[in-house]
Scaffold this active site. Structure first.
Site, PDB file in Angstrom:
ATOM      1  CE  LYS A 155     -91.039   0.280-101.556  1.00  0.00           C
ATOM      2  NZ  LYS A 155     -91.520  -0.720-102.519  1.00  0.00           N
ATOM      3  N   GLY A 200     -97.425 -14.653-100.678  1.00  0.00           N
ATOM      4  CA  GLY A 200     -97.794 -13.917-101.871  1.00  0.00           C
ATOM      5  C   GLY A 200     -96.638 -13.869-102.851  1.00  0.00           C
TER       6      GLY A 200
END
Length: 429
Positions: A284, A90
């Site tokens: 995060k 990706g």
């Protein structure tokens, strides 16, 4: 006096793990990128074999081979070169392949070729994605306009891609990793080293399982992690960035990963804290979803800063409650506060969450992901769900109001405005 061959620079670099032992203060010096740029001087010859004048005599079957036996030298070296495969192709996987491929050409201990496993797709033109990557030397779908390096070879066959590899780089959406590991069971040698660039975790009946642990347990190999303030497209354009390698015990293998990824514009530091580094990269994304809600509701920078602070505190508390070995200092590395900042300012999770909030929660994350990310996957929404399951199972929900609220907004139980309506309570460790 004749100047020494430029080949020496890359040979020296392959011998520098101790002399270039990553030191946070050393990394902070402006001279470090300049030093690396001199270390990473391009080689005049792709074969990288020593010239006959530099080659030592070689003993074989009791016979001394002549110094200029370059054919034997190349064959002997080839047997001991490390082969690298990137599992995933990706946006971030393609950038990782680009970084690695630039270094395997320069470091004499590595095979030039870097294989990259591609989940095969058919492009609108009718061409297979793998064929397009190999023809254009570019991932035309996930990283258009960026040359990966001619030594990157896309391969749609997972078994073939990993065959013979000594170092495996896993960089796929985390929800696919269990299936990938099951396909590779029994096909990976125990002395193979792995590293995970994957953000996320698996939640099982017995509790949360980090992706690095999943890889180690399923495949019987050691697995480090690499996380950091890394917006992939910016690194692809060779803008300066940092990252953190988390390792368990073997500093030498951590330094080998450092050398494999480091470039003058991408500086990597090792930290002996796998779980801390990996959880920073995982959690995060949940905070970035919250930051996106704030942006979508136009609450301003003060509110966003408050959300980021609360989020960092919950990240630290959750990590240390799961793993007592997690170090406080890890949160001040690139994988910690730096990654949190960049993801809350420019990451895909923030971007899609902003659109979700602007719609008043009426458009689903699946719909927005398909529309906005061109095949890339969100991690924050699924991670928020997994974190919520852990908190609920362990009775910790009241200690993590931000994490809990993000998930409840994502599933429609609360409106986006609830992100600032929860009551703050410090976790009791």
């Amino acid at each position: 006096m004749a100047s020494p061959p430029r080949r020496v620079s890359s040979l020296l670099y392959s011998l520098l793990p101790s002399s270039l032992a990553p030191n946070p203060l050393f990394h902070a010096l402006p001279i470090y990128p300049l030093l690396l740029s001199s270390v990473f001087s391009p080689s005049p010859s792709p074969s990288r074999s020593l010239s006959s004048s530099m080659a030592p005599e070689i003993q074989q079957d009791g016979e001394t081979l002549p110094q200029n036996n370059n054919t034997y030298t190349r064959d002997h070296e080839a047997l001991h070169k490390t082969k690298v495969t990137v599992v995933g192709s990706g946006n971030w996987g393609s950038v990782a392949a680009k970084l690695i491929a630039s270094n395997t050409l320069r470091l004499s201990s590595f095979h030039d070729e870097v294989r990259m496993w591609v989940f095969e797709e058919t492009l609108p033109s009718g061409e297979k994605l793998t064929d397009a990557i190999n023809r254009n030397n570019e991932n035309v779908k996930y990283l258009p306009g960026i040359k990966l390096g001619k030594n990157v070879v896309a391969d749609p066959d997972l078994d073939n891609a990993v065959n013979g590899a000594n170092m495996l780089v896993f960089v796929t959406p985390h929800q696919f990793m269990e299936g990938i590991c099951k396909r590779l069971v029994g096909k990976i040698k125990g002395d193979v080293e792995a590293i995970s660039l994957i953000k996320g975790m698996e939640v099982k009946m017995e509790g949360p399982c980090m992706i690095s642990t999943l890889i180690s347990e399923q495949l019987g190999i050691n697995c480090c992690v690499l996380m950091g303030a890394n917006i992939a497209n910016e690194i692809a354009l060779e803008k300066f960035s940092e990252a953190t390698v988390g390792y368990r015990e073997n500093r030498a293998i951590a330094e080998k990963w450092v050398h494999l990824f480091s470039t003058p514009y991408f500086i990597v530091t090792p930290v002996q804290d796998v779980e801390g580094v990996e959880l920073c990269g995982t959690l995060k994304n949940v905070v970035a979803i919250a930051a996106g809600f704030v942006d979508g509701l136009e609450m301003g920078n003060n509110t966003k800063a408050a959300i980021m602070r609360i989020g960092l505190r919950e990240m630290k508390a959750f990590s240390k409650m799961l793993f007592s070995s997690v170090k406080d200092s890890t949160f001040f590395e690139s994988c910690g506060v730096a990654d949190l900042i960049t993801t809350c300012l420019g990451g895909r999770n923030r971007k899609v969450a902003e659109a979700f909030a602007r719609s008043g929660g009426k458009r689903s994350f699946d719909e927005l992901e398909a529309e906005m990310l061109q095949g890339q996957k969100l991690q924050g929404v699924s991670t928020a769900k997994e974190v919520y399951e852990v908190l609920s199972h362990r009775g910790w929900l009241e200690f993590f109001p931000l994490f809990a609220t993000v998930h409840e907004i994502c599933i429609g139980s609360l409106p986006p405005s609830a992100i600032v309506e929860h009551s703050e309570r410090k976790p009791e460790l």
